[in-house]
Each structure stands twice: as C-alpha cells, then as structure tokens.
Design a protein around this motif. Structure first.
Motif, short mmCIF file in Angstrom:
data_model
loop_
_atom_site.label_atom_id
_atom_site.label_comp_id
_atom_site.label_asym_id
_atom_site.label_seq_id
_atom_site.Cartn_x
_atom_site.Cartn_y
_atom_site.Cartn_z
N ALA A 275 45.82 42.39 36.25
CA ALA A 275 45.06 41.95 37.43
C ALA A 275 45.09 40.44 37.63
CB ALA A 275 43.62 42.42 37.33
N ARG A 276 45.11 40.05 38.89
CA ARG A 276 44.97 38.64 39.25
C ARG A 276 43.49 38.25 39.23
NH1 ARG A 276 47.77 35.09 43.11
NH2 ARG A 276 46.29 33.56 43.94
N THR A 277 42.64 39.19 39.69
CA THR A 277 41.19 38.97 39.76
C THR A 277 40.49 40.22 39.26
OG1 THR A 277 41.49 37.57 41.72
CG2 THR A 277 39.25 38.36 41.28
N ILE A 278 39.40 40.04 38.53
CA ILE A 278 38.61 41.17 38.05
C ILE A 278 37.15 40.96 38.45
CG2 ILE A 278 37.83 42.49 36.04
CD1 ILE A 278 40.32 41.54 34.55
N SER A 284 28.95 44.71 32.04
CA SER A 284 30.36 44.81 31.66
C SER A 284 30.98 43.46 31.32
CB SER A 284 31.16 45.45 32.80
OG SER A 284 30.60 46.68 33.20
N PHE A 285 30.30 42.38 31.62
CA PHE A 285 30.89 41.05 31.53
C PHE A 285 31.40 40.73 30.13
CE2 PHE A 285 30.40 36.46 30.74
CZ PHE A 285 31.34 35.98 31.64
N ALA A 286 30.56 40.92 29.12
CA ALA A 286 30.94 40.55 27.76
C ALA A 286 32.16 41.34 27.29
CB ALA A 286 29.76 40.77 26.81
N THR A 287 32.21 42.63 27.63
CA THR A 287 33.33 43.47 27.21
C THR A 287 34.63 43.02 27.87
OG1 THR A 287 31.88 45.38 26.86
CG2 THR A 287 34.22 45.83 27.19
N VAL A 288 34.58 42.75 29.17
CA VAL A 288 35.78 42.34 29.89
C VAL A 288 36.25 40.96 29.40
CG1 VAL A 288 36.78 41.81 32.15
CG2 VAL A 288 35.14 43.69 31.91
N LYS A 289 35.30 40.06 29.19
CA LYS A 289 35.67 38.72 28.70
C LYS A 289 36.31 38.80 27.32
CE LYS A 289 33.85 34.05 28.21
NZ LYS A 289 32.66 33.17 28.32
N ALA A 290 35.78 39.64 26.46
CA ALA A 290 36.36 39.81 25.13
C ALA A 290 37.77 40.39 25.22
CB ALA A 290 35.47 40.72 24.29
N ALA A 291 37.99 41.30 26.15
CA ALA A 291 39.32 41.90 26.33
C ALA A 291 40.32 40.86 26.82
CB ALA A 291 39.24 43.07 27.30
N ARG A 301 49.06 34.25 32.68
CA ARG A 301 47.90 33.59 33.28
C ARG A 301 46.70 34.53 33.21
NH1 ARG A 301 47.79 32.12 39.59
NH2 ARG A 301 47.41 34.38 39.67
N PRO A 302 45.64 34.14 32.55
CA PRO A 302 44.45 35.01 32.46
C PRO A 302 43.89 35.28 33.86
CG PRO A 302 44.30 33.20 30.90
CD PRO A 302 45.46 32.89 31.79
N PRO A 303 43.37 36.46 34.08
CA PRO A 303 42.81 36.79 35.40
C PRO A 303 41.51 36.02 35.66
CG PRO A 303 42.35 38.54 33.84
CD PRO A 303 43.27 37.59 33.14
N GLN A 304 41.22 35.83 36.93
CA GLN A 304 39.93 35.25 37.33
C GLN A 304 38.86 36.33 37.17
OE1 GLN A 304 39.58 34.25 41.47
NE2 GLN A 304 37.63 33.21 41.23
N LEU A 305 37.84 36.03 36.37
CA LEU A 305 36.78 37.01 36.13
C LEU A 305 35.55 36.64 36.96
CD1 LEU A 305 35.63 39.45 34.64
CD2 LEU A 305 35.05 37.92 32.73
N VAL A 306 35.15 37.54 37.84
CA VAL A 306 33.99 37.32 38.71
C VAL A 306 32.90 38.31 38.33
CG1 VAL A 306 33.15 37.27 41.09
CG2 VAL A 306 35.51 36.57 40.58
N CYS A 307 31.79 37.79 37.85
CA CYS A 307 30.67 38.65 37.43
C CYS A 307 29.60 38.66 38.51
CB CYS A 307 30.08 38.15 36.11
SG CYS A 307 28.64 39.09 35.57
N SER A 308 29.27 39.84 39.01
CA SER A 308 28.17 39.98 39.97
C SER A 308 26.86 40.04 39.20
CB SER A 308 28.35 41.25 40.81
OG SER A 308 29.56 41.19 41.53
N GLU A 309 26.04 39.01 39.36
CA GLU A 309 24.83 38.88 38.55
C GLU A 309 23.81 39.97 38.84
OE1 GLU A 309 24.33 36.78 36.15
OE2 GLU A 309 26.20 35.68 36.38
N ASN A 310 23.79 40.47 40.09
CA ASN A 310 22.73 41.40 40.48
C ASN A 310 23.29 42.66 41.12
OD1 ASN A 310 21.58 38.40 41.14
ND2 ASN A 310 20.06 39.68 40.13
#
Length: 327
Positions: A275-278, A284-291, A301-310
């Motif tokens: 993925a280009r963007t996730i 799910s944030f911690a799991t995806v970031k660890a992956a 190039r690592p993907p851009q990780l966008v976490c929806s806070e709410n």
C-alpha cells in the motif's frame, strides 16, 4: 416595532413624554421582560430627540427598576416578581443562568395541565431518579456479526466519559435487559431501530451516537493518484465494508483497495508491503505500525499511515455527557 411620538410644542418636557411612553410599553407588555430597548441612535432617528436626552431617559428607567443595562449588549426590560424566577442564590444558577427559566416554564406547564405542586414535585423527582438509575448502568450494543464496532464505541466511551461501559451483543440484549431494573443503551445510528425494538418494553432508554465525519480522510482519498494502492485496517468488519463502498463511490476503479481485520495478520502484512497509504482505527494503530517497522527491510518506501482517532462524533460525546449527568 413600537412607535414613539414626541409633541415638540407641548408644555410637557420631551424627556417626560418619552419616559412615560416607554413605561407604558413595558407595563402593557409591548416590551415584555427580557426585551431589548431600541438603541439611542434608533430612538433619536425615530423621535428627533438628542441621544443625550434618550440616555437620560434610560438612566431614569433604570433608577426606577424597570430596565437594566448589560455591558456591551444594551438596555433590557427587567423581570419583576414571579417573572424574575427564584431568588435563591445558587452557584448552579450562576453557571447556567437560563436553567431557572427552563424549570419555571416546565413547572408552569404542569400546573396548567392541572397538576398540584406536590404532584409536579413527584414527577420531577421521579424523572431525575430514573435518569440517575439509567446512568448507573451504561451498555453499548451492536450485532454479533459486527461486534467490532461495539468494541470501538465501548473503548472510546470509556475514555471520554470515564465510567464503566458494558458491551452486549444485540442478539443477547433482550435477555440482558430483563435482568436489570434500569439502564442506558448506546448504539450506532446504523443499529438504532433494532435496539429500540428490543428496549421498548423494558425500563431503559436508548441513545444513538453519530459517527465521526472523516472529512480529512475523505479529502486524502480524493487526492490520491490514480491506481494508488490503499489499505484499510479496522477492528470492525462493518466499518471495512462501509468504508470500501464509500471509497468506491468517490473514486470508482481509480484505486486498488484492500481491507483487513485487526485479527488478520497475514492480510495486514500484505497491505504493509504493497500500500501507498493505510487507514486504520485507533485500536489497530499499534499493530499496523509494528507491521510496518518489521517490514522496513523489504519495502522501498514505507506507506503513509493515517490513524482515525475517533469513531464517535464529538457532538454525540457531549450529548451523552449531558444525558448521563457527567457535565
């Protein structure tokens, strides 16, 4: 608008004429309690009097207790006697100045329906007691097939409200409610019809919550280059389905979209490598970031990780705080 007329050839001073006309407008409730008097400029244009003369009349009205000046706002007709509400000095009234008026109007309506004061008091206390009991037990519900969205709501509500939240599957809600005397059921507006149907015969109230609008995330989706690979990871299968539909409605076949539940490690690893963007939710944030960190040596190039806070909208959180008496 009340029109004031000044007889310039009268023996009665113009200020006295204006004073008596305004006083009559107040006494006859053409200017009711809380009404803002015209500005000195407006009255000067209407009557032809100098603004200093009008200011003098307003000070005279204030000295007689008919009006009161509010700094930076204007001159207002004062409430008198019963209109002024309770004379109790309470910090609650200082914090919520309109509260007494609301209570008073509600009381007047009950008395107008024929209730006695004692009956009105009993009704108020019964309603307050019921709401307090409902607030003592707060339940979040969602269908079993999408219990993940219930977990999302429960986690956010516990953090925002700082009270215990119990998660109950929709299919088990009826039997659960039969065991309690009062409570509040909270669910997404997606499931409100089913929750109300189950809760209606029981002594509980149901409050729907609105979801976060995801404006920033939608704007980002719109800006992605054609043929971009977009990954979505969530605790909720329902969120994944609805998000995929929304993205398709925005971009059609322009984007390659892959979704994964938080529990699906294999799919998450595939998304991270392609993925280009996730997009992901907070759980799910911690799991995806660890992956992503684990796969850094395998990706250019690592993907851009966008976490929806709410998941729940802020207005719904504020409404719940009021309904549950939490501020």
């Amino acid at each position: 608008m009340v029109q004031f007329h000044i007889q310039t050839d009268s023996e009665i001073p113009a200020s006295t004429q204006l004073f008596n006309q305004i006083r009559f407008a107040i006494a006859s409730r053409q200017f009711p309690p809380g009404h803002r008097l015209p500005s000195t400029r407006q009255l000067a244009m209407q009557t032809g009097l100098h603004r200093n003369t009008i200011s003098k009349v307003y000070r005279q009205l204030e000295n007689t207790g008919l009006v009161e000046a509010q700094a930076g706002s204007g001159i207002y007709v004062r409430a008198q006697g019963h209109e002024g509400g309770s004379k109790l000095k309470s910090p609650i009234l200082e914090e919520y100045p309109l509260a007494n008026k609301i209570v008073q109007e509600s009381m007047d309506q009950l008395l107008g329906e024929g209730c006695t004061l004692n009956q009105a008091r009993e009704l108020f206390l019964a309603e307050i007691d019921w709401r307090l009991r409902c607030s003592a037990r707060v339940v979040v519900t969602a269908p079993t097939e999408d219990i993940g969205v219930g977990e999302l709501m429960a986690k956010e509500l516990e953090q925002a409200l700082r009270i215990p939240i119990q998660l109950v599957a929709m299919e088990e809600l009826g039997s659960f409610l039969d065991k309690i005397t009062a409570g509040t059921v909270i669910t997404s507006r997606y499931f409100i019809g089913q929750a109300e149907l189950i809760s209606a015969p029981r002594s509980v109230r149901v409050i729907p919550v609105d979801i976060y609008d995801y404006v920033q995330e939608i704007q980002l989706v719109g800006s992605l280059p054609k043929d971009s690979y977009l990954g979505i990871v969530s605790l909720s299968s329902g969120m994944l389905r609805s998000t995929e539909v929304i993205i398709h409605s925005l971009r059609g076949e322009d984007l390659l979209v892959m979704t994964a539940l938080l529990s699906d490690t294999y799919k998450i690893n595939s998304i991270v490598r392609s993925a280009r963007t996730i997009f992901c939710d907070q759980p799910s944030f911690a799991t995806v970031k660890a992956a992503i960190n684990a796969a850094r040596e395998d990706i250019i190039r690592p993907p851009q990780l966008v976490c929806s806070e709410n998941y729940i909208g802020s207005k719904s959180i504020n409404l719940l705080k009021r309904e549950l008496g939490l501020g």
